[in-house]
Design a protein around this motif. Structure first.
Motif, PDB file in Angstrom:
ATOM      1  N   ILE A  69      47.435 -10.320  42.456  1.00  0.00           N
ATOM      2  CA  ILE A  69      48.782 -10.209  42.097  1.00  0.00           C
ATOM      3  C   ILE A  69      49.276  -8.915  42.064  1.00  0.00           C
ATOM      4  O   ILE A  69      50.314  -8.406  42.483  1.00  0.00           O
ATOM      5  CB  ILE A  69      49.344 -10.867  40.887  1.00  0.00           C
ATOM      6  CG1 ILE A  69      48.774 -12.461  41.518  1.00  0.00           C
ATOM      7  CG2 ILE A  69      50.456 -10.829  40.513  1.00  0.00           C
ATOM      8  CD1 ILE A  69      48.959 -13.555  40.170  1.00  0.00           C
ATOM      9  N   GLY A  70      48.458  -7.959  41.234  1.00  0.00           N
ATOM     10  CA  GLY A  70      48.707  -6.561  40.855  1.00  0.00           C
ATOM     11  C   GLY A  70      48.813  -5.603  42.126  1.00  0.00           C
ATOM     12  O   GLY A  70      49.831  -4.982  42.356  1.00  0.00           O
ATOM     13  N   GLN A  88      52.418   3.040  36.957  1.00  0.00           N
ATOM     14  CA  GLN A  88      51.193   3.319  36.181  1.00  0.00           C
ATOM     15  C   GLN A  88      50.543   1.913  35.731  1.00  0.00           C
ATOM     16  O   GLN A  88      51.250   1.129  35.110  1.00  0.00           O
ATOM     17  CB  GLN A  88      51.405   4.266  34.889  1.00  0.00           C
ATOM     18  CG  GLN A  88      49.970   4.500  34.074  1.00  0.00           C
ATOM     19  CD  GLN A  88      50.247   5.335  32.972  1.00  0.00           C
ATOM     20  OE1 GLN A  88      51.349   5.466  32.590  1.00  0.00           O
ATOM     21  NE2 GLN A  88      49.294   6.029  32.922  1.00  0.00           N
ATOM     22  N   THR A  89      49.458   1.621  36.058  1.00  0.00           N
ATOM     23  CA  THR A  89      48.480   0.526  35.518  1.00  0.00           C
ATOM     24  C   THR A  89      47.951   0.822  34.223  1.00  0.00           C
ATOM     25  O   THR A  89      47.292   1.667  34.293  1.00  0.00           O
ATOM     26  CB  THR A  89      47.588  -0.019  36.571  1.00  0.00           C
ATOM     27  OG1 THR A  89      48.759  -0.297  37.668  1.00  0.00           O
ATOM     28  CG2 THR A  89      47.304  -1.353  36.305  1.00  0.00           C
ATOM     29  N   SER A  90      47.914  -0.087  33.357  1.00  0.00           N
ATOM     30  CA  SER A  90      47.108   0.153  32.078  1.00  0.00           C
ATOM     31  C   SER A  90      46.882  -1.030  31.576  1.00  0.00           C
ATOM     32  O   SER A  90      47.297  -2.294  31.817  1.00  0.00           O
ATOM     33  CB  SER A  90      48.029   0.936  30.989  1.00  0.00           C
ATOM     34  OG  SER A  90      49.345   0.331  30.890  1.00  0.00           O
ATOM     35  N   ASP A  91      46.046  -1.122  30.385  1.00  0.00           N
ATOM     36  CA  ASP A  91      45.818  -2.401  29.702  1.00  0.00           C
ATOM     37  C   ASP A  91      45.046  -3.460  30.304  1.00  0.00           C
ATOM     38  O   ASP A  91      45.548  -4.751  30.370  1.00  0.00           O
ATOM     39  CB  ASP A  91      46.880  -2.886  28.652  1.00  0.00           C
ATOM     40  CG  ASP A  91      47.360  -1.916  27.860  1.00  0.00           C
ATOM     41  OD1 ASP A  91      46.792  -1.204  27.288  1.00  0.00           O
ATOM     42  OD2 ASP A  91      48.520  -2.158  27.254  1.00  0.00           O
ATOM     43  N   GLU A 114      40.610 -15.331  30.787  1.00  0.00           N
ATOM     44  CA  GLU A 114      42.016 -15.153  30.998  1.00  0.00           C
ATOM     45  C   GLU A 114      42.029 -13.672  31.228  1.00  0.00           C
ATOM     46  O   GLU A 114      41.472 -12.794  30.333  1.00  0.00           O
ATOM     47  CB  GLU A 114      43.131 -15.262  29.812  1.00  0.00           C
ATOM     48  CG  GLU A 114      44.444 -14.727  30.158  1.00  0.00           C
ATOM     49  CD  GLU A 114      45.422 -15.256  28.863  1.00  0.00           C
ATOM     50  OE1 GLU A 114      46.004 -16.272  28.868  1.00  0.00           O
ATOM     51  OE2 GLU A 114      45.374 -14.399  28.089  1.00  0.00           O
ATOM     52  N   ALA A 115      42.452 -13.337  32.309  1.00  0.00           N
ATOM     53  CA  ALA A 115      42.497 -11.820  32.778  1.00  0.00           C
ATOM     54  C   ALA A 115      44.031 -11.135  32.887  1.00  0.00           C
ATOM     55  O   ALA A 115      44.826 -12.035  33.165  1.00  0.00           O
ATOM     56  CB  ALA A 115      41.893 -11.418  34.172  1.00  0.00           C
ATOM     57  N   SER A 116      44.180 -10.157  32.447  1.00  0.00           N
ATOM     58  CA  SER A 116      45.555  -9.611  32.339  1.00  0.00           C
ATOM     59  C   SER A 116      45.685  -7.879  32.391  1.00  0.00           C
ATOM     60  O   SER A 116      44.603  -7.444  32.270  1.00  0.00           O
ATOM     61  CB  SER A 116      46.392  -9.756  30.985  1.00  0.00           C
ATOM     62  OG  SER A 116      45.653  -9.414  29.884  1.00  0.00           O
ATOM     63  N   ASN A 117      46.648  -7.607  33.136  1.00  0.00           N
ATOM     64  CA  ASN A 117      46.916  -6.021  33.236  1.00  0.00           C
ATOM     65  C   ASN A 117      48.378  -5.984  32.954  1.00  0.00           C
ATOM     66  O   ASN A 117      49.231  -6.766  33.160  1.00  0.00           O
ATOM     67  CB  ASN A 117      46.236  -5.336  34.366  1.00  0.00           C
ATOM     68  CG  ASN A 117      46.918  -6.050  35.514  1.00  0.00           C
ATOM     69  OD1 ASN A 117      47.906  -6.779  35.680  1.00  0.00           O
ATOM     70  ND2 ASN A 117      46.532  -5.605  36.888  1.00  0.00           N
TER      71      ASN A 117
END
Length: 234
Positions: A69-70, A88-91, A114-117
């Motif tokens: 998805i990202g 910018q991708t983070s966290d 659960e994965a998230s960014n």
């Protein structure tokens, strides 16, 4: 010898009388006031913070979904003309999902992952902001962390706020001096009290028909404060 002794005696007396005069000069009455000024302008840049979250029975699958998805969101942003320096991708995170209740007095177990960014996007063309929001939501973004507006060059607006703060402080000083029946003298000192940028008012809503997000950016403002000390004349 007598003349020398006389000079020696007069010198301490002169210093003794000079000290009170210096103290009076130092303790001259003053008036201290503070002022505040705020300047407003139409924003010309927006910052969006959004997130992608996916759950699965395995950690690898949850992370793969989030990454897919990202990547889709980043590809869409590039196609819409958003520069790479503005994204910018983070966290990036991966956490286990625990069962809510123990079974047969056993400890809670991991039932999934659960994965998230999080992606921060700076939109420098505000007329495309609604389209950008709608596109990333359509591509799978399922968390909107915030939307804020600002200025590419806030310096002129900050200078205007500072001038308003000084004018406000001077107006207050005149009122206080008049009310106290004293004469307002020149400025003794000026110090900045700080600056702040209030969050602008904004409206957001979703149109289920095409997932576009209409946004009203309103105005953004900068507030400056100042501390001023005036002498008081006789």
């Amino acid at each position: 010898m007598r003349r020398s002794a006389l000079v020696t005696a007069v010198l301490p007396l002169a210093l003794l009388f000079a000290a009170p005069l210096a103290a009076q000069e130092t303790l001259r009455p003053t008036l201290s006031v503070s002022g505040e000024g705020t300047a407003f302008a139409t924003p010309d840049v927006a910052t969006i913070t959004l997130g992608v979250t996916a759950q699965s029975e395995t950690a690898a699958d949850a992370m793969a979904q989030t990454s897919e998805i990202g990547a889709r969101i980043l590809e869409r942003l590039t196609a819409m003309g958003v520069a790479a320096r503005d994204v910018q991708t983070s966290d990036l995170s991966l956490n286990p999902i625990w069962s809510n209740r123990p079974v047969d007095n056993q400890q809670p177990k991991i039932t999934g992952f659960e994965a998230s960014n999080r992606v921060t996007i700076r939109v420098q063309q505000l007329d495309t902001l609604g389209d950008v929001l709608g596109a990333v939501l359509e591509d799978g973004a399922n968390r909107l962390g915030g939307l804020s507006f600002g200025l590419k060059d806030p310096a002129p607006l900050l200078d205007e706020a500072r001038r308003d703060a000084v004018a406000d402080a001077m107006a207050r000083a005149k009122v206080y001096a008049e009310a106290a029946g004293v004469t307002l003298g020149p400025v003794v000192s000026i110090s900045e009290g700080g600056t702040s940028t209030p969050r602008p008012e904004m409206m957001m809503s979703l149109r289920a028909s095409d997932m576009a997000v209409p946004v009203a950016e309103g105005e953004t403002g900068i507030t400056a404060s100042v501390n001023m000390v005036f002498s008081i004349g006789e």
